[in-house]
Every structure is written in structure tokens, then in C-alpha cells.
Design a protein around this motif. Structure first.
Motif, PDB file in Angstrom:
ATOM      1  N   GLN A   1       0.812  -1.199   0.000  1.00  0.00           N
ATOM      2  CA  GLN A   1       0.000   0.000   0.000  1.00  0.00           C
ATOM      3  C   GLN A   1       0.856   1.263   0.000  1.00  0.00           C
ATOM      4  OE1 GLN A   1      -3.172  -0.021  -0.274  1.00  0.00           O
ATOM      5  NE2 GLN A   1      -3.592   2.169   0.024  1.00  0.00           N
ATOM      6  N   ARG A   2       1.704   1.355   0.986  1.00  0.00           N
ATOM      7  CA  ARG A   2       2.432   2.606   1.194  1.00  0.00           C
ATOM      8  C   ARG A   2       3.533   2.792   0.167  1.00  0.00           C
ATOM      9  NH1 ARG A   2       3.373   3.296   7.490  1.00  0.00           N
ATOM     10  NH2 ARG A   2       4.155   5.281   6.677  1.00  0.00           N
ATOM     11  N   LEU A   3       4.081   1.702  -0.329  1.00  0.00           N
ATOM     12  CA  LEU A   3       5.116   1.833  -1.346  1.00  0.00           C
ATOM     13  C   LEU A   3       4.504   2.308  -2.666  1.00  0.00           C
ATOM     14  CD1 LEU A   3       8.099   1.465  -1.232  1.00  0.00           C
ATOM     15  CD2 LEU A   3       7.849  -0.824  -2.161  1.00  0.00           C
ATOM     16  N   SER A   4       3.351   1.755  -3.013  1.00  0.00           N
ATOM     17  CA  SER A   4       2.783   2.104  -4.315  1.00  0.00           C
ATOM     18  C   SER A   4       2.124   3.475  -4.288  1.00  0.00           C
ATOM     19  CB  SER A   4       1.760   1.052  -4.749  1.00  0.00           C
ATOM     20  OG  SER A   4       0.579   1.174  -4.000  1.00  0.00           O
ATOM     21  N   GLU A   5       1.811   3.986  -3.103  1.00  0.00           N
ATOM     22  CA  GLU A   5       1.181   5.299  -3.071  1.00  0.00           C
ATOM     23  C   GLU A   5       2.186   6.419  -2.806  1.00  0.00           C
ATOM     24  OE1 GLU A   5      -0.587   5.432   1.531  1.00  0.00           O
ATOM     25  OE2 GLU A   5      -1.831   4.870  -0.151  1.00  0.00           O
ATOM     26  N   THR A   6       3.454   6.043  -2.675  1.00  0.00           N
ATOM     27  CA  THR A   6       4.498   7.059  -2.543  1.00  0.00           C
ATOM     28  C   THR A   6       4.658   7.788  -3.867  1.00  0.00           C
ATOM     29  OG1 THR A   6       5.715   5.765  -0.912  1.00  0.00           O
ATOM     30  CG2 THR A   6       6.942   7.449  -2.082  1.00  0.00           C
ATOM     31  N   LYS A   7       4.745   9.110  -3.785  1.00  0.00           N
ATOM     32  CA  LYS A   7       4.905   9.891  -5.005  1.00  0.00           C
ATOM     33  C   LYS A   7       6.386  10.163  -5.264  1.00  0.00           C
ATOM     34  CE  LYS A   7       0.586   9.994  -5.757  1.00  0.00           C
ATOM     35  NZ  LYS A   7       0.203   8.749  -6.458  1.00  0.00           N
ATOM     36  N   PHE A   8       6.865   9.683  -6.385  1.00  0.00           N
ATOM     37  CA  PHE A   8       8.226   9.985  -6.810  1.00  0.00           C
ATOM     38  C   PHE A   8       8.146  10.982  -7.953  1.00  0.00           C
ATOM     39  CE2 PHE A   8       8.355   5.622  -5.202  1.00  0.00           C
ATOM     40  CZ  PHE A   8       9.374   5.722  -4.278  1.00  0.00           C
TER      41      PHE A   8
ATOM     42  N   GLY B   1       8.409  11.742 -11.709  1.00  0.00           N
ATOM     43  CA  GLY B   1       8.134  10.841 -12.817  1.00  0.00           C
ATOM     44  C   GLY B   1       6.842  10.092 -12.561  1.00  0.00           C
ATOM     45  N   PRO B   2       6.521   9.163 -13.471  1.00  0.00           N
ATOM     46  CA  PRO B   2       5.240   8.477 -13.447  1.00  0.00           C
ATOM     47  C   PRO B   2       5.121   7.591 -12.213  1.00  0.00           C
ATOM     48  CG  PRO B   2       6.744   7.412 -14.968  1.00  0.00           C
ATOM     49  CD  PRO B   2       7.420   8.653 -14.503  1.00  0.00           C
ATOM     50  N   SER B   3       3.906   7.463 -11.698  1.00  0.00           N
ATOM     51  CA  SER B   3       3.710   6.600 -10.542  1.00  0.00           C
ATOM     52  C   SER B   3       3.435   5.175 -11.013  1.00  0.00           C
ATOM     53  CB  SER B   3       2.552   7.117  -9.694  1.00  0.00           C
ATOM     54  OG  SER B   3       1.362   7.117 -10.445  1.00  0.00           O
ATOM     55  N   LEU B   4       3.746   4.226 -10.155  1.00  0.00           N
ATOM     56  CA  LEU B   4       3.712   2.812 -10.528  1.00  0.00           C
ATOM     57  C   LEU B   4       2.714   2.046  -9.688  1.00  0.00           C
ATOM     58  CD1 LEU B   4       7.554   2.237 -10.690  1.00  0.00           C
ATOM     59  CD2 LEU B   4       6.011   2.791 -12.563  1.00  0.00           C
ATOM     60  N   GLY B   5       2.198   0.962 -10.248  1.00  0.00           N
ATOM     61  CA  GLY B   5       1.333   0.069  -9.496  1.00  0.00           C
ATOM     62  C   GLY B   5       2.167  -0.850  -8.618  1.00  0.00           C
ATOM     63  N   ARG B   6       1.475  -1.719  -7.888  1.00  0.00           N
ATOM     64  CA  ARG B   6       2.166  -2.593  -6.951  1.00  0.00           C
ATOM     65  C   ARG B   6       3.099  -3.561  -7.673  1.00  0.00           C
ATOM     66  NH1 ARG B   6      -1.647  -2.918  -2.338  1.00  0.00           N
ATOM     67  NH2 ARG B   6      -3.041  -1.168  -2.674  1.00  0.00           N
ATOM     68  N   SER B   7       2.614  -4.179  -8.734  1.00  0.00           N
ATOM     69  CA  SER B   7       3.431  -5.168  -9.433  1.00  0.00           C
ATOM     70  C   SER B   7       4.615  -4.511 -10.111  1.00  0.00           C
ATOM     71  CB  SER B   7       2.601  -5.896 -10.479  1.00  0.00           C
ATOM     72  OG  SER B   7       1.429  -6.389  -9.895  1.00  0.00           O
TER      73      SER B   7
END
Lengths: 155, 155
Positions: free
Chosen positions: A30-37, A39-45
Motif C-alpha cells: 500500500q504505502r510503497l505504491s502510493e508514494t509519489k516519486f 516521474g510516473p507513478s507505478l502500481g504494486r506489481s
DNA sequence: TTAAATACTTCAGGAGCTGAACTATCTGGT
DNA sequence: ACCAGATAGTTCAGCTCCTGAAGTATTTAA
């Protein structure tokens, strides 16, 4: 805050382990995939595959490591290639297979993910560095066994 | 069988732990939910909730423990009640809340689930009993922290 | 007594995965 | 060299499961 009666003692060690694993898994995903970096954001996989790409790998290998169907890896690879984090090349020794490799942007993103994963890990697990290493030791064994079991089917 | 170069040493302990947790989580969910018991078969969340119902619990409590939205618990409760594994009653001290409680059939199913979980756990983790207890110790701490972090939102 | 908070429900929508059917390539037997 | 069968990846339809928003019932606090 809440009056949960956690009479956690009457649970078997296996169930205790299971509940801890579920909770940590959920938080990490949850928290890794909702972190904003940047560039484009990524899904869990997508995050998971990037972590496995510390070294170039074939798609089938990634499918086995992540315990997903090959078709799922196809989608992940397409997404990662579209945003420029990976590059695809044919395997030199097998023209059927693709090898996925991080681009420079991919390597950068992977470093950020690793750093963020460590943060989330300590925040949500409450473990010390020593306990984390202890867990990592168990995790090596678990990973090896679980991946093998997954590759051979459910008995 | 396969020529995976698992140069697992250059990964940080946190990432190692993460990969082990992902693999074990996947196997537990998958193999537990596809086990055939007598009576109706259950989805992943149904199994999880049954395990938490070692003691009667309010639905909101279950939502917090399983890290799911309340609406997800509604669906699980409906399914479990329909097949006769749980019973619903109003909370004596709060007429808004439901308390879920296992029926006799529910307790039986829970025992079977616990037994099966232990089997799957050892088969797919490859851990010894002692290592399992070690992991359970870490899991207690992880669970407590992770549930609390989940309840308070992502920082 | 009334406004705000809380517990649960309903439902529309979406993410993400699988399995089946397909294409392309490789391997081994003849 | 050739063909049959295995293997790597792709495409797509369909499914499961979850969330978030809006609604109902009940409690709490002003």
C-alpha cells in the motif's frame, strides 16, 4: 485509543506468523505504491518487478519469482517500458525470450524504491535493525522454498 | 532445474525481508483458499476473518485488524452468515455495532483452517518449528505496529 | 433537543490477476 | 534438413476483490 483485547497468546505460532506477514505485506504494498516519486507513478506489481531487476532478467524468470502468470508480467513490462524505466532485448541464446533491463532512469527509480521500502519497513514493522536482519535471514530461506514450491505447483 | 542467479547478497536486509514476506503471503493466501473442506468453500478474506474470530469481534474491529475498508467486511460477513459459519448480534453497549461470532460449524472450520495453515506454512516456508517460533515473535511486534499505523493513516 | 460523530450498508467503478487461445522460436528424433 | 512437440511471450475476455461515496441508524456532546 481502542480496547482491542489482543489475547494473542492462544494463537498458534504459525497463525501469529501469518497475521504478521499479512499486515506487513499489506502496508508495504500500500504505502510503497502510493508514494509519489518524480516521474510516473507505478502500481504494486511494477514496484515489485523493479526491485527484482537489480540484474537483467527474462520475463519468465520474473513470473516465477513474483509468483504471477506470464501474462501478468507482459502487462507490467509494457507499462514499465512505456514510461522509460526498462529496456527490452532478445536473449542472445534464445530468440523466444525477452530480457528486461533497467534504464538509467530505472536504476534511479529502483534506488529510490529501495530507500523508501526501508523507511516503510521500519515505520510499519517497529523492528530494530538487528531484528530486521534476523527477519531477513528467515526470509531468505522462506523465499527459496516458496518460489520452488510455486514453480512446481501446489503439490 | 533453472539457472537463476540468486545473488541475493547485494540486496538490503529490508528488501530481502520484503521478498520473503511477499512470497510467503502469496502462498498462504493461494493455497489456503484453494483447499477444499467439507461444506462451502471460502474466499481469501473469508478465511482471514475466520482466523481473527477466535473471539467475538465487532465488524469495525475486524476492518481495522484486516486493514480493509468497512464495506469489505460487510461483504465477508454476509457471505459467512449465509453459509452458517457466523452469527450476528448487536453489541449490548452500542446499538450501531454488530458483533460477529462463530457458530459451532464456524469453530470447526476455524480449527481445520488453523491446522491447514500450519501445514501450508511449513511446506512453503521450509522453516523448522524453532524458526517458526522465532518468526512468530517478530510477527507479534510487526502486527501490533502495523495495525496501529494502519489505523492512524499513512502518517 | 439538536448537531456532529460513529457503525455499518449499498453500490458503482476500477485495479489486477488468471486461463485459454495464439504466434514465434527452439529442440530432438528421424 | 524436416517435422513434431515443447517453450517464451502476447492478447483478451472474464473474474475476484477492493475502495470511495452516499445513505441509514444510533450514539454522544453541546
Amino acid at each position: 485509543m481502542t480496547d482491542v483485547i489482543d489475547d494473542w497468546t492462544h494463537l498458534t505460532p504459525e497463525v501469529q506468523a501469518m497475521m504478521g506477514v499479512y499486515a506487513l505485506h499489506w502496508q508495504l504494498e500500500q504505502r510503497l505504491s502510493e508514494t509519489k516519486f518524480e516521474g510516473p507513478s507505478l502500481g504494486r506489481s511494477e514496484c515489485q518487478v523493479i526491485l527484482y531487476l537489480s540484474v537483467p532478467r527474462r520475463m519468465g524468470e520474473l513470473a516465477r519469482l513474483t509468483l504471477k502468470a506470464p501474462s501478468a508480467v507482459t502487462a507490467v513490462a509494457a507499462a514499465l517500458e512505456r514510461v522509460g524505466l526498462i529496456r527490452r532485448g532478445r536473449d542472445d541464446h534464445d530468440g523466444r525470450a525477452w530480457v528486461l533491463e533497467l534504464t538509467d532512469a530505472g536504476h534511479l527509480r529502483r534506488q529510490e524504491l529501495v530507500a523508501r521500502a526501508a523507511e516503510v519497513f521500519y515505520e510499519t514493522s517497529g523492528l530494530s535493525r538487528d531484528e530486521a536482519k534476523q527477519l531477513a535471514g528467515l526470509a531468505r530461506k522462506i523465499h527459496r522454498t516458496a518460489i520452488q514450491a510455486g514453480a512446481e505447483g501446489p503439490l
